[in-house]
Motif scaffolding. Sequence first.
Motif, PDB file in Angstrom:
ATOM      1  N   VAL A  93       0.850  -1.193   0.000  1.00  0.00           N
ATOM      2  CA  VAL A  93       0.000   0.000   0.000  1.00  0.00           C
ATOM      3  C   VAL A  93       0.888   1.246   0.000  1.00  0.00           C
ATOM      4  O   VAL A  93       0.511   2.283  -0.526  1.00  0.00           O
ATOM      5  N   GLY A  94       2.102   1.106   0.560  1.00  0.00           N
ATOM      6  CA  GLY A  94       3.071   2.204   0.512  1.00  0.00           C
ATOM      7  C   GLY A  94       3.337   2.672  -0.910  1.00  0.00           C
ATOM      8  O   GLY A  94       3.412   3.873  -1.170  1.00  0.00           O
ATOM      9  N   TYR A  95       3.486   1.715  -1.842  1.00  0.00           N
ATOM     10  CA  TYR A  95       3.691   2.100  -3.241  1.00  0.00           C
ATOM     11  C   TYR A  95       2.531   2.973  -3.724  1.00  0.00           C
ATOM     12  O   TYR A  95       2.727   3.970  -4.409  1.00  0.00           O
ATOM     13  N   MET A  96       1.311   2.571  -3.353  1.00  0.00           N
ATOM     14  CA  MET A  96       0.133   3.303  -3.852  1.00  0.00           C
ATOM     15  C   MET A  96       0.062   4.688  -3.216  1.00  0.00           C
ATOM     16  O   MET A  96      -0.207   5.680  -3.891  1.00  0.00           O
ATOM     17  N   VAL A  97       0.315   4.750  -1.897  1.00  0.00           N
ATOM     18  CA  VAL A  97       0.258   6.041  -1.201  1.00  0.00           C
ATOM     19  C   VAL A  97       1.310   6.979  -1.791  1.00  0.00           C
ATOM     20  O   VAL A  97       1.051   8.156  -2.051  1.00  0.00           O
ATOM     21  N   CYS A  98       2.497   6.433  -2.033  1.00  0.00           N
ATOM     22  CA  CYS A  98       3.576   7.220  -2.623  1.00  0.00           C
ATOM     23  C   CYS A  98       3.149   7.744  -4.000  1.00  0.00           C
ATOM     24  O   CYS A  98       3.338   8.934  -4.312  1.00  0.00           O
ATOM     25  N   ALA A  99       2.542   6.860  -4.798  1.00  0.00           N
ATOM     26  CA  ALA A  99       2.119   7.275  -6.135  1.00  0.00           C
ATOM     27  C   ALA A  99       1.049   8.358  -6.061  1.00  0.00           C
ATOM     28  O   ALA A  99       1.082   9.325  -6.818  1.00  0.00           O
ATOM     29  N   VAL A 100       0.122   8.214  -5.121  1.00  0.00           N
ATOM     30  CA  VAL A 100      -0.914   9.242  -4.950  1.00  0.00           C
ATOM     31  C   VAL A 100      -0.242  10.570  -4.600  1.00  0.00           C
ATOM     32  O   VAL A 100      -0.614  11.631  -5.101  1.00  0.00           O
ATOM     33  N   GLY A 101       0.782  10.502  -3.763  1.00  0.00           N
ATOM     34  CA  GLY A 101       1.500  11.718  -3.393  1.00  0.00           C
ATOM     35  C   GLY A 101       2.192  12.352  -4.580  1.00  0.00           C
ATOM     36  O   GLY A 101       2.216  13.575  -4.717  1.00  0.00           O
ATOM     37  N   LEU A 102       2.769  11.532  -5.467  1.00  0.00           N
ATOM     38  CA  LEU A 102       3.420  12.079  -6.665  1.00  0.00           C
ATOM     39  C   LEU A 102       2.395  12.813  -7.522  1.00  0.00           C
ATOM     40  O   LEU A 102       2.679  13.892  -8.056  1.00  0.00           O
ATOM     41  N   GLY A 103       1.228  12.197  -7.671  1.00  0.00           N
ATOM     42  CA  GLY A 103       0.082  12.918  -8.217  1.00  0.00           C
ATOM     43  C   GLY A 103       0.077  13.143  -9.722  1.00  0.00           C
ATOM     44  O   GLY A 103      -0.872  13.716 -10.241  1.00  0.00           O
TER      45      GLY A 103
ATOM     46  N   PHE B 129       4.325  -7.051 -11.995  1.00  0.00           N
ATOM     47  CA  PHE B 129       5.333  -6.457 -12.871  1.00  0.00           C
ATOM     48  C   PHE B 129       4.761  -5.309 -13.697  1.00  0.00           C
ATOM     49  O   PHE B 129       5.454  -4.339 -13.972  1.00  0.00           O
ATOM     50  N   VAL B 130       3.506  -5.418 -14.102  1.00  0.00           N
ATOM     51  CA  VAL B 130       2.965  -4.383 -14.977  1.00  0.00           C
ATOM     52  C   VAL B 130       2.464  -3.164 -14.204  1.00  0.00           C
ATOM     53  O   VAL B 130       2.196  -2.126 -14.787  1.00  0.00           O
ATOM     54  N   SER B 131       2.327  -3.306 -12.862  1.00  0.00           N
ATOM     55  CA  SER B 131       1.809  -2.154 -12.107  1.00  0.00           C
ATOM     56  C   SER B 131       2.881  -1.522 -11.220  1.00  0.00           C
ATOM     57  O   SER B 131       3.014  -0.300 -11.161  1.00  0.00           O
ATOM     58  N   LYS B 132       3.677  -2.361 -10.542  1.00  0.00           N
ATOM     59  CA  LYS B 132       4.673  -1.792  -9.629  1.00  0.00           C
ATOM     60  C   LYS B 132       5.724  -1.013 -10.405  1.00  0.00           C
ATOM     61  O   LYS B 132       6.119   0.089 -10.008  1.00  0.00           O
TER      62      LYS B 132
ATOM     63  N   ASN C  28      -2.316   6.572 -12.399  1.00  0.00           N
ATOM     64  CA  ASN C  28      -2.532   5.321 -13.129  1.00  0.00           C
ATOM     65  C   ASN C  28      -1.852   4.172 -12.406  1.00  0.00           C
ATOM     66  O   ASN C  28      -2.419   3.089 -12.251  1.00  0.00           O
ATOM     67  N   GLY C  29      -0.611   4.429 -11.986  1.00  0.00           N
ATOM     68  CA  GLY C  29       0.152   3.385 -11.297  1.00  0.00           C
ATOM     69  C   GLY C  29      -0.513   2.971 -10.003  1.00  0.00           C
ATOM     70  O   GLY C  29      -0.609   1.781  -9.696  1.00  0.00           O
ATOM     71  N   ALA C  30      -0.998   3.960  -9.243  1.00  0.00           N
ATOM     72  CA  ALA C  30      -1.665   3.647  -7.974  1.00  0.00           C
ATOM     73  C   ALA C  30      -2.894   2.781  -8.225  1.00  0.00           C
ATOM     74  O   ALA C  30      -3.119   1.772  -7.536  1.00  0.00           O
ATOM     75  N   GLY C  31      -3.696   3.168  -9.225  1.00  0.00           N
ATOM     76  CA  GLY C  31      -4.904   2.408  -9.541  1.00  0.00           C
ATOM     77  C   GLY C  31      -4.560   1.005 -10.018  1.00  0.00           C
ATOM     78  O   GLY C  31      -5.145   0.015  -9.565  1.00  0.00           O
ATOM     79  N   ALA C  32      -3.583   0.934 -10.932  1.00  0.00           N
ATOM     80  CA  ALA C  32      -3.203  -0.367 -11.478  1.00  0.00           C
ATOM     81  C   ALA C  32      -2.646  -1.262 -10.377  1.00  0.00           C
ATOM     82  O   ALA C  32      -2.969  -2.453 -10.298  1.00  0.00           O
ATOM     83  N   HIS C  33      -1.842  -0.668  -9.511  1.00  0.00           N
ATOM     84  CA  HIS C  33      -1.225  -1.492  -8.464  1.00  0.00           C
ATOM     85  C   HIS C  33      -2.273  -1.936  -7.447  1.00  0.00           C
ATOM     86  O   HIS C  33      -2.199  -3.055  -6.939  1.00  0.00           O
ATOM     87  N   ALA C  34      -3.236  -1.064  -7.163  1.00  0.00           N
ATOM     88  CA  ALA C  34      -4.319  -1.482  -6.270  1.00  0.00           C
ATOM     89  C   ALA C  34      -5.042  -2.678  -6.875  1.00  0.00           C
ATOM     90  O   ALA C  34      -5.326  -3.672  -6.202  1.00  0.00           O
ATOM     91  N   PHE C  35      -5.331  -2.598  -8.164  1.00  0.00           N
ATOM     92  CA  PHE C  35      -6.028  -3.674  -8.872  1.00  0.00           C
ATOM     93  C   PHE C  35      -5.242  -4.989  -8.759  1.00  0.00           C
ATOM     94  O   PHE C  35      -5.767  -6.015  -8.325  1.00  0.00           O
ATOM     95  N   CYS C  36      -3.954  -4.929  -9.128  1.00  0.00           N
ATOM     96  CA  CYS C  36      -3.145  -6.146  -9.121  1.00  0.00           C
ATOM     97  C   CYS C  36      -2.919  -6.650  -7.700  1.00  0.00           C
ATOM     98  O   CYS C  36      -2.996  -7.848  -7.426  1.00  0.00           O
TER      99      CYS C  36
END
Lengths: 593, 72
Positions: free
Chosen positions: A274-284, A357-360, A290-298
Amino acid sequence: MINIPPAFIYIIGALLIPLVRLRRLQQALALLIPLLAMGTLLQMQQGVYWQVQFLDYELILGRVDRLSLLFAYIFVIISFISMVYAIHIKEMGQHVAAYLYVGSTLGVVFAGDLFSLFFFWEVMAAASVFLIWYNKTPTSLAAGFRYAMVHLFGGAILLGGIVMQVSTTGSIAFNPFDLSTLSAKFILFGFLINAAVPPLHAWLPDAYPEGTITGSVFMTAFTTKSAVYVLARGFAGTELLVWLGAIMTLYGVIYAVIEKDIRRLLAYHIVSQVGYMVCAVGLGTEMAINGAGAHAFCHIIYKAVLFMGMGAVIYVTGRRNILDLKGRNLYKKMPITLVLYMVGAFSISAVPLFNGFVSKTMIVAAAGYSHRPVIELMLHLASVGTFLSVGLKLPWGVWFGKPDGSEDEIADVKDPPLNMQLGMGLGALLCIITGIFPQTLYKILPYEVHFHPYAPSHVVASLQLLLLTLAGFCLYTNKLMAGKKSISLDTDWFYRSFGYAVLLFCTYPLNRLRNLIKAAFANKTESAVRLSKHPYALLEIVWYAIIGQEKSITELLQRPYDEKDYRIPVGIGVCASLIFLFLYALIYMRVAG
Amino acid sequence: MKTTRRRIMLAAIVVVFLLGFIFPNPHPHFWWQKIPVFDIFFGFFGSILLIVFAKWLGHNWLLKDKDYYNND
């Protein structure tokens, strides 16, 4: 398909399940609900639906756009897979709790206003705690209480923020927040608790390993990822989140290295992922969101597969610690579970051809495009730790491991029931499909995707990283597997110690004060009790004092009770009421006249 | 058996080492992404660093007896 919000398909469905008496029908209904919801989702067009007037405000139960649809799709998909895995459960309450939980999460996803968001937010916490309590052990009961307390606290903070927001702006719309206001800070705090951002994360590794085998699979998907969704909605581009997210990825990884409880280890990897997603949301940036959404999905899919796999191990062996499982050659006894687990493990480790691999890589690349060298390296290091713990340490410890002669035999175990295998199989299949055909996922992301995960240099770099992590693991296997059964301290230490301190305070100082007060007033209450038996004694005492006759009070009070002393003729009562009536009539005539 | 496995491992590392030179990163953002074999070192030393650091932290601070919270 059905013109009601998907949240209510689950909530109404959850309430219908107990009414069906026939078991087969019940199972069919439980599996039909996600299909109905999926049908509804597929027909939903972008826009705003289901506006309801509430007091002076307008609630929006259906804000449909690409972001909310993405999260809704995966929540519905995973609810189906998890229900397949859980369908053998006879206790209906578990299904009811699970579907109330799923439904309220969908409510959060489609909420266009803060009031309905808060309502579903609380239902989510209340429903999910039962998935822990249904495990029915003293530890799960206690962990469930702690879980409930943390979420109620978070909910209260969120409500405080919402009330401030509404009273200052006059609007209940759920739109990006301005972090300079106090209300937004409160709301962010509430969201961060559910996203399990350290130091507010301890509820997660505390509660998830204590849930039921099937309940924990549900829990891995919804609470944290719905928090990622609301963060992406309200706080995209917040610098604080970039750092918190990057720290999270490493925090979870480091704990996972020392953890021996198989589901607690995986729980720490939820914090990390979830850290990856939070970080991506912060990058904004568009790519990061897209990455946050994709990574949440995967992540939701592979984490469910991992929890299902470890749940299956606990289901058939009754053991939950690596130290009780290693060196027993379990791979010979449950090979299917091993293979399906490894699909999840390769996915979380971002092995090419698996979905992680396709989201992280998209999030790590987004950090690169945003020119964040330190963040990129932190995320990169967390990838190493992920493969190390989930891809190597855990399967090695559970299914293989070098026997040292002290092992007891695990007799008569085999792969779990068919429906559990089927649930894992469906999840594993999705991991592979989205891994091999990333376009199927990229098509439903919020923004257009300009990212090619299978560029040769990406693949080679990943293989280098993974292979050498394997080498590091081989060198240190014994060190990783060594140790005795223990627990790891985390930030729950603070509230657990505080709770213990409150208990101590009540038992000793507060109790002593009570005893002091009791001792001081004990004889006084005794006199009061005696006095209440002889109400006239008080008058007598006064009378004797007036006429100057000495008579001891105790003597008066200790006189045996004689009911004749207190018995008065009926006539006196009648006379008193007549006098009262007479006075009343006088006053009445005086006022009226 | 053990030596065979070790040889396979070494051969695989050599292969990815060479592949790193054949497929360099075409769009490096940072200097380390220009090094074709960076991830070989990062993976190896990163994993060892994580193991050693986490074990040290666990041993000296975080890991407690399993009855730690129950001794009341």
